[in-house]
Design a protein around this motif. Sequence first.
Motif, mmCIF file in Angstrom:
data_model
loop_
_atom_site.group_PDB
_atom_site.id
_atom_site.type_symbol
_atom_site.label_atom_id
_atom_site.label_comp_id
_atom_site.label_asym_id
_atom_site.label_seq_id
_atom_site.Cartn_x
_atom_site.Cartn_y
_atom_site.Cartn_z
ATOM 1 N N UNK A 149 -4.850 26.626 27.615
ATOM 2 C CA UNK A 149 -3.762 27.077 28.498
ATOM 3 C C UNK A 149 -2.409 26.659 27.917
ATOM 4 N N UNK A 150 -2.295 25.396 27.547
ATOM 5 C CA UNK A 150 -1.029 24.890 27.006
ATOM 6 C C UNK A 150 -0.657 25.587 25.700
ATOM 7 N N UNK A 151 -1.617 25.691 24.783
ATOM 8 C CA UNK A 151 -1.337 26.337 23.488
ATOM 9 C C UNK A 151 -0.986 27.818 23.668
ATOM 10 N N UNK A 152 -1.655 28.489 24.601
ATOM 11 C CA UNK A 152 -1.377 29.906 24.841
ATOM 12 C C UNK A 152 0.044 30.112 25.351
ATOM 13 N N UNK A 153 0.434 29.331 26.342
ATOM 14 C CA UNK A 153 1.775 29.480 26.912
ATOM 15 C C UNK A 153 2.853 29.198 25.868
ATOM 16 N N UNK A 154 2.657 28.149 25.068
ATOM 17 C CA UNK A 154 3.628 27.838 24.020
ATOM 18 C C UNK A 154 3.643 28.920 22.943
ATOM 19 N N UNK A 155 2.471 29.476 22.619
ATOM 20 C CA UNK A 155 2.421 30.560 21.626
ATOM 21 C C UNK A 155 3.228 31.754 22.106
ATOM 22 N N UNK A 161 10.578 34.386 20.068
ATOM 23 C CA UNK A 161 11.814 33.884 19.481
ATOM 24 C C UNK A 161 12.127 34.684 18.214
ATOM 25 N N UNK A 162 13.354 35.171 18.056
ATOM 26 C CA UNK A 162 13.679 36.016 16.901
ATOM 27 C C UNK A 162 13.766 35.273 15.564
ATOM 28 N N UNK A 163 13.828 33.936 15.583
ATOM 29 C CA UNK A 163 13.930 33.186 14.328
ATOM 30 C C UNK A 163 12.598 33.221 13.585
ATOM 31 N N UNK A 169 5.671 29.571 13.238
ATOM 32 C CA UNK A 169 5.008 28.463 13.925
ATOM 33 C C UNK A 169 4.140 28.973 15.076
ATOM 34 N N UNK A 170 4.584 30.048 15.743
ATOM 35 C CA UNK A 170 3.783 30.621 16.836
ATOM 36 C C UNK A 170 2.465 31.183 16.311
ATOM 37 N N UNK A 171 2.478 31.721 15.086
ATOM 38 C CA UNK A 171 1.232 32.221 14.481
ATOM 39 C C UNK A 171 0.268 31.074 14.209
ATOM 40 N N UNK A 191 -0.204 38.664 22.790
ATOM 41 C CA UNK A 191 0.996 38.404 22.009
ATOM 42 C C UNK A 191 1.549 39.666 21.374
ATOM 43 N N UNK A 192 0.650 40.527 20.867
ATOM 44 C CA UNK A 192 1.084 41.799 20.267
ATOM 45 C C UNK A 192 1.756 42.675 21.317
ATOM 46 N N UNK A 193 1.175 42.742 22.509
ATOM 47 C CA UNK A 193 1.764 43.544 23.602
ATOM 48 C C UNK A 193 3.145 43.009 23.949
ATOM 49 N N UNK A 194 3.282 41.677 24.033
ATOM 50 C CA UNK A 194 4.592 41.085 24.342
ATOM 51 C C UNK A 194 5.632 41.435 23.273
ATOM 52 N N UNK A 195 5.208 41.455 22.018
ATOM 53 C CA UNK A 195 6.134 41.805 20.934
ATOM 54 C C UNK A 195 6.572 43.253 21.027
ATOM 55 N N UNK A 196 5.644 44.150 21.418
ATOM 56 C CA UNK A 196 5.995 45.560 21.570
ATOM 57 C C UNK A 196 6.938 45.774 22.747
ATOM 58 N N UNK A 197 6.867 44.899 23.731
ATOM 59 C CA UNK A 197 7.736 45.040 24.912
ATOM 60 C C UNK A 197 9.143 44.515 24.681
#
Length: 198
Positions: A149-155, A161-163, A169-171, A191-197
């Motif tokens: 849960x913790x690792x998922x939310x932080x990922x 983040x655009x940097x 680091x998220x990968x 994560x892929x869906x969030x990036x597309x959004x």
Amino acid sequence: MTKKALTLIFSLIILLPVIIYFMAWDYYAINIPKWDDHALKAFIVEYAGADNWKEKIPALFKQHNEHRISVTRMIAWADFTTFGALNFKHLMLAGNLLLLGVIPLWLILLLKNKKPLFALLPIPFIWLTLAFWENMYWGMASIQNFGVVTFTLWTFYLCLNPKPIVFTFSLLLAWITVLTSGNGLLVLPIGVVLLFLL
């Protein structure tokens, strides 16, 4: 009342459920294996007996039922090598500390959205409850279930983040999430869906 005094008071109130949670945990925690914890003993024997990295790597990354519990195995091995024996209370403590990793994320999100510190007050009271009693007192499950849960939310937070360095680091964190629990596999498509959004 000054802003510093208010910040101190809110910080102490935020710490209160953390202290109560860990006091309750410490009172009831016992150094005994529970169900799948026995597999960690088998891992220690296999890993310690491995002659080279070709034998150690499969022992660390092999499937455990529907999960890959490599993070749990790494923590178990670190505990074993540090203390000379596998202590299941230490594993429980590691898992419960992972649960705390969500609170700084909420703080960052609140500050980023210009919300006051007192908006964080409900989070530890809601998050750190005895509703988690089974995972609290089960070495492997606490690392696996709280960690994922913790690792998922932080990922998710870091991948948006655009940097480039933060995204990279998220990968890495996504890979750790996958190696924590079978549920961690979901971090990749979400994560892929969030990036597309974006």
